[in-house]
Every structure is written in C-alpha cells, then in structure tokens.
Design an enzyme around this catalytic site. Structure first.
Site, mmCIF file in Angstrom:
data_model
loop_
_atom_site.group_PDB
_atom_site.id
_atom_site.type_symbol
_atom_site.label_atom_id
_atom_site.label_comp_id
_atom_site.label_asym_id
_atom_site.label_seq_id
_atom_site.Cartn_x
_atom_site.Cartn_y
_atom_site.Cartn_z
ATOM 1 N N CYS A 344 44.015 29.820 42.797
ATOM 2 C CA CYS A 344 43.491 30.220 41.481
ATOM 3 C C CYS A 344 43.298 29.052 40.508
ATOM 4 C CB CYS A 344 44.362 31.298 40.864
ATOM 5 S SG CYS A 344 45.377 32.218 42.014
ATOM 6 N N ARG A 373 53.225 27.924 51.486
ATOM 7 C CA ARG A 373 54.317 28.477 50.682
ATOM 8 C C ARG A 373 55.605 28.351 51.455
ATOM 9 N NH1 ARG A 373 51.544 34.064 48.429
ATOM 10 N NH2 ARG A 373 49.776 33.014 47.485
ATOM 11 N N GLN A 391 43.842 32.248 53.017
ATOM 12 C CA GLN A 391 43.467 33.520 52.412
ATOM 13 C C GLN A 391 41.949 33.689 52.419
ATOM 14 O OE1 GLN A 391 45.180 32.488 48.560
ATOM 15 N NE2 GLN A 391 46.674 34.123 48.804
ATOM 16 N N ASP A 393 40.197 34.391 49.911
ATOM 17 C CA ASP A 393 40.451 34.494 48.477
ATOM 18 C C ASP A 393 39.148 34.422 47.694
ATOM 19 O OD1 ASP A 393 41.993 34.688 46.248
ATOM 20 O OD2 ASP A 393 42.660 32.598 46.233
ATOM 21 N N HIS A 395 37.813 34.588 43.271
ATOM 22 C CA HIS A 395 38.062 34.904 41.871
ATOM 23 C C HIS A 395 36.738 35.231 41.222
ATOM 24 C CE1 HIS A 395 41.648 32.625 43.043
ATOM 25 N NE2 HIS A 395 42.233 33.559 42.324
ATOM 26 N N LYS A 475 46.809 45.984 38.487
ATOM 27 C CA LYS A 475 46.262 45.577 39.787
ATOM 28 C C LYS A 475 46.156 46.754 40.739
ATOM 29 C CE LYS A 475 50.604 44.384 41.975
ATOM 30 N NZ LYS A 475 51.338 43.582 42.922
ATOM 31 N N HIS A 521 41.433 38.280 40.436
ATOM 32 C CA HIS A 521 41.892 37.746 41.725
ATOM 33 C C HIS A 521 41.660 38.840 42.748
ATOM 34 C CE1 HIS A 521 44.612 34.798 39.594
ATOM 35 N NE2 HIS A 521 44.586 35.760 38.699
HETATM 36 ZN ZN ZN Z 1 44.136 34.131 42.439
#
Ligand code: ZN
Ligand code: ZN
Length: 648
Positions: A344, A373, A391, A393, A395, A475, A521
């Site tokens: 992010c 992580r 991910q 991912d 945004h 969320k 996200h």
């Molecule tokens: Zn994010």
C-alpha cells in the site's frame, strides 16, 4: 433469607431465595427440565447447576440440545475422566492442566515413561469404565490453604503452582469425578454417565513444556476429540481422512510442485510443475484485471524505514517485518530498511508522482506484490501460511462518491474469478465501525451505506460483523467453502481514507481545489501461495485441465512407437497444450499408475496399432475406460480444453 429475582430468556422474572442453585431453579420450573438440565448461563457466565446464585441475574437453563454448552461440558468432563484414568493406571503420573480445545481437549501429564499408542487404547478403555460407572460429579469451594496442604501432601507440584496463579478474589473450587478430584474452575456435568461413551477418541501424544516455557519441565500432552454422538465422531474422522488425502504438502511432493527447506523457512522453492500453475494463474489474473480497467505497477522490495514510519507500519506492524540494515557508502550511520510486508505505501508513492485530477479517478493500481512478513515458525503451514508470498493486490484511488460503484464492480470481478476457479459460492462478511475509530459519524454512515448498497446491487447475501472494521474504515471479507466444507478467507475489500492522508496523496477536484482521494485496498485470491494450496486441496490435486501443470503424457507401449510419440507431443505443444513424452522401457500400466499419482489429467498410449492407424488411446485421470481416437480429433479437443476460462 433475602429474595433475588431471576429473569428467564422469555423475559419473565421470578423470585427465589438468595443462594438458590441453578439445579433448584430448573426443578422449580419442571421435573422434566430438572432431569434434562446440564448447566446454566447466569449473567453471561457458563454456570454449574450446583453453584449458588446470590444476586438478581439473567438465567438460562441448558440441556444437551444446546450444542455449545453441551460440547464444552462433555469435552471438559472427558479431560477430567482421562486424567483420572491415567492416574488410576499409572499412579506416579503428575497431573497439570487440561483445557477444552477445537474439537476436543488435551491434558498435560508429567510421567517419566512415554505414552505409547497402546497406552492410549488402555486409557480409552478405562475412561469408558468410568463413564459406565455413572460416578457422581460434585464440587466444593476450598480455602487456598486447604488446597495447598492437600496438593503438597499428594505430591502434585504443578497443581500448587496453578493454585498460586488463581487471582485472590476468585473462589477456589475442587471437583470430584467419583473418588478422583481436581482443582478446577468448572462448570461440569452432574455424573460421568452423561458423557457419551462412544463419541470420543484419544488422538495423539505430543511433547509440551510446562506453561509453554522451554526452561520448565517437558510434559506429555494427550489430545482427544469428542462429540455429542457416534455419528458426529464418525463424520469428524472421515473429514480428517479427507483432509489428509488432500494435504497440499503431500500432493506437492507427489506432483513435484515445490519444496521448502530449513534455510528459507516459510518460503517456497517452486519446481517447474508448481511454477507452471503459479504463472498460469497469474497470467489469468493479469488478463482479468486488465479487462476490468486496472493498470499494473511494480514497486521495491527493500524500503527505508522512513516510509514505514510515515505509513504507521513501523509503529504498529514492526514485529511482523523483516528489518534490513545496510551500510550505505560513505555514510557513518547504518540505513535501516524493511522488506515490504504490504504494497500500500509504495502504491501511494506511485500515485503521488505528478499532479492527479478528478479525471484520473478512479485509478485502479494493481501489483503482484511480493511481500515478506515474519510469522512465528509454529504458525507456518506448507505454502498456506508462509513468510514470503505474492498478493494479487490492488489499490483503487477514488472519490467518496465512486466507492459504491467500485465496490460493486469488485464483487462482480471476484465472483467471476472464483467461478472460473471452481468455487460457485462464497460468503461475504461486512465489518462495520469499531468503537475506537477515527472519522466523523457522517462519513462512516456514508461509506457503510455505500458498501451495503454495493453488495445488494450485486445480489449477494452477506453477514454483518458489527464493530470488526478497521479503525479508519469498514471492510468486506470474502470466504470460500472447499469440497470438504472448510472455509477459507481469501478476498478482501477495505475502505481507507487514512493512508492517503498520512502519505499526502491528493488530486485536483472539479472545483479546482486539492482533495484527498480514498484508497480501496482489495485482493481477490489473497496470496498466490495460499490460494494455490487451497486449489490443490479443494481438487485433491486434480486441477482443471487449463491449470494442470502437466496436461498430457504421451506414453509408448512399444519402442517402435517412439517417433510417433514425439510427433504427437510436438503437435500438442504447437496447439498450446503442455505435453510430454514417456518412452521409457516400462510397462504401460506402470506408466499409467505413475502419472496418475502425479495427477496428469490425460494419458495418450501409443502402440503399433495406433501408429498404423494414426490414432491414440486416451485415458483420463481417475477413469478406467479408454478410448481409441484419431489423433487430429484428440489434439483439437485438448487444444480447446486448454484454453483458460476467460479466453473461451
Ligand atoms: Zn493495501
Ligand atoms: Zn477442569
């Protein structure tokens, strides 16, 4: 004696003398309830029928029909019954603790000799005797001193230590199951015969340190599972067998997909087969995202702590970050960096380049972002729970009034992806404002409404998880159910006005003034590693043809067929099918067996007859019958089957 007022679930209240037990309350209601009662809930606390109630309270009486309470009691009583059985068989064994866990319980014992699998059978038999004896369960409150004296006299040092850990104001209770007694918080059933004797099983023995402290003695932990009846136990054992058959770590070996090793805990060494699944899935996601209006970026792995400080991760997330120190050239001080645990903040850096206008929004920025992580080694599980992962991912930078449409668009996108990957149904959990939060009530109202409207527009059901949102926004979490009923959280969609604020993102609105964008996200698969694990376990390794790493093996029956085998392989490859030859000097049945273990969906066998007729003998994974077909037809059929679902 003073009277107290007890309020029942139906809202009615009645008065009782103070100190009345829950059992007496049940008797007062009806003799049939008194017979069936197993425990109560008093002001939210699970309450033993034998305990007195001293003040006004809300009360509900439970019977075996109340699943949660019944299972808790059955499992807790079994922990005591098991400890009693163990001490009756091996009196030198010292007892420690035995909590209820997952589908059963465990109890930790200190015994010099290790428990063997045969011992578990012996303990089970003794437990059944204790159950069949229908021994009374009773309880007394003791003084701290009396308990200490008792356990010092009987040589139970762990119990003395547990006693010292009970806060001063809590009553100290002893529980008897027949003649055997244990220091215990309760509650319990009324006699051992209430525990079903055919619905429990001792599963395994493992080592465990006393209080989880590796400087303290090593104990032996016996795990048991228990249910309300034999059928439930049977269903659970079948489920375990199914899960074992599907374990992605085993299939990963059999299909030669990946391995993991000590030098890189929680990180995957992808082998050619596994990497083929990975890249095929990634190519698919990339096409889907492009078609849905995303742009793809790529951002750095090693990022200075300054950015993590600005984003707030340094403060809140540091325990999960891999910190990297680097001696910068000519610098006297070490630079502190971290491997990115999420993408992010880097995406905001990309957004912040150049002036953005409202015409640029919504900006859907995607990255197959590799993240690291730190997870404790005990939490790691194959490729499902790892330290290094990628991910899917993205945004979405947008204005407040674009949130609803973007959310609906994402749900539709996700539903399409899940369907293509073999999951028709999914569940949505809608997490709303928590107690501790930032932002005005008006803005929370607006954003929560936007998400709710979006879900409704797409026609999906959802469940509310009140108060479970992030401190800055609500969320949605998306849950898949796999072939054996396990539920996996994969997708997520989260509204965030906070990070753009912290990292100074802005756009010029139609009014010519600077505004903060919202950041959404969202991920659909979650991580490739975990999702591939789920796909493998869901399909038992029998992936759909387009995702199968080795789609076709062309196997010779006689060596005269070798040239034709190679020709068929070439033709298939040119048609976009992943094919390979097996011309080893082995029997065809041997080859079929081996490639079936490797979960190859199609095997084409070729002998002299096939060479002459320009045919192949086709066998599909898991099917006994074969088909002799013209090679051209087989190639064109498999070519069609190999096309990913989004390109059909
Ligand atoms: Zn994010
Ligand atoms: Zn207990």
């Amino acid at each position: 004696m003073a009277d107290i007022s007890l309020t029942f679930p139906d809202g009615n209240s009645r008065s009782f003398p103070a100190g009345v037990t829950a059992a007496e309350v049940a008797t007062d209601i009806s003799t049939s309830l008194a017979k069936k009662a197993i425990s109560a809930t008093v002001n939210g606390a699970h309450w033993d029928l034998a305990w007195p109630i001293e003040a006004d309270a809300q009360i509900a009486i439970h019977t075996m029909k109340d699943n949660d309470q019944a299972l808790e009691l059955i499992r807790h009583d079994l922990a005591h019954i098991m400890a009693r059985a163990v001490q009756e068989i091996w009196p030198d064994t010292k007892v420690t603790i035995g909590p209820v866990r997952d589908n059963g319980w465990f109890y930790d014992f200190d015994r010099a000799e290790p428990f063997t699998p045969e011992d578990l059978g012996r303990i089970e038999d003794r437990m059944k005797q204790i159950i069949n004896a229908r021994d009374a369960v009773r309880t007394e409150v003791w003084t701290r001193e009396k308990v200490r004296t008792h356990y010092e006299a009987t040589g139970e040092p762990y119990k003395v230590e547990l006693l010292d850990r009970i806060p001063g104001d809590e009553p100290i209770r002893m529980y008897w199951h027949g003649p055997w007694m244990d220091l215990c918080r309760g509650p319990h059933l009324q006699h051992t015969g209430q525990v079903p004797s055919d619905a429990f099983k001792l599963m395994s023995v493992a080592a465990a340190y006393w209080l989880g402290d590796n400087t303290r003695p090593m104990l032996q932990r016996i795990y048991g599972v228990a249910f309300k009846n034999r059928d439930d136990l049977k269903a659970y054992m079948t489920f375990l067998e199914e899960a074992e058959k599907r374990d992605h770590r085993r299939l990963g070996r059999e299909m030669d997909l990946f391995h993991m090793q000590e030098e890189a805990p929680g990180q995957v060494f992808w082998h050619p087969n596994g990497w083929t699944i990975y890249t095929t899935l990634q190519d698919y996601m990339r096409r889907k995202q492009r078609a849905d209006g995303y742009v793809e970026v790529n951002t750095p792995q090693v990022v200075d702590r300054k950015l993590w400080e600005a984003s707030g991760h340094w403060d809140k997330y540091q325990d999960h970050m891999f910190i990297v120190e680097v001696d910068e050239e000519h610098a006297r001080e070490k630079a502190i960096n971290a491997l990115k645990p999420m993408n992010c903040p880097c995406h905001v850096q990309v957004f912040n380049q150049g002036l953005k206008s409202y015409r640029d929004l919504p900006l859907r920025m995607a990255e197959f972002g590799s993240c690291a992580r730190y997870e404790p080694s005990g939490a790691l599980h194959g490729i499902m729970r790892v330290r290094g992962f990628t991910q899917d991912d993205a945004h979405i930078f947008c204005t407040e009034d674009q949130i609803e449409a973007e959310c609906a668009k994402f749900i539709t996108f996700l539903a399409g992806v899940y369907k293509d990957l073999g999951f028709e149904a999914f569940e949505i959990a809608f997490a709303t404002r928590p107690e501790k939060r930032v932002g005005s009530d008006e803005s929370w109202d607006y954003v929560e409404d936007a998400l709710e409207n979006a879900i409704k527009k797409t026609g999906h059901a959802y469940r509310l998880e009140e108060g479970d949102g992030a401190f800055y926004g609500p969320k949605l979490d998306f849950y898949l159910t796999d072939a054996i009923g396990r539920v996996w959280q994969c997708g997520t969609f989260q509204v965030d006005p906070n990070l753009p604020e912290r990292l100074g993102a802005s756009y010029i609105a139609a009014d010519g003034a600077k505004h903060r964008p919202f950041m959404l996200h969202r991920a659909c698969l979650g991580s490739f590693e975990r999702f591939i694990g789920i796909l493998i376990e869901n399909s038992e390794g029998k992936l759909p043809f387009w995702l199968a790493p080795r789609q076709v093996v062309v196997a010779s029956i006689v060596s005269d067929a070798d040239d034709y085998v190679h020709e068929v392989v070439e033709t298939l490859r040119k048609a976009g099918v992943r094919a390979e030859a097996d011309i080893r000097n082995e029997k065809i049945n041997f080859k079929v067996r081996e490639h079936s273990v490797g979960k190859v969906p199609v095997i084409l066998a070729i002998g002299r007859k096939e060479v002459e007729d320009r045919t192949v003998t086709l066998r599909r994974l898991g099917e006994k019958h074969t088909q002799v077909l013209p090679v051209d037809q087989v190639v064109s059929d498999l070519k069609a089957e190999a096309v990913p679902p989004d390109l059909r």
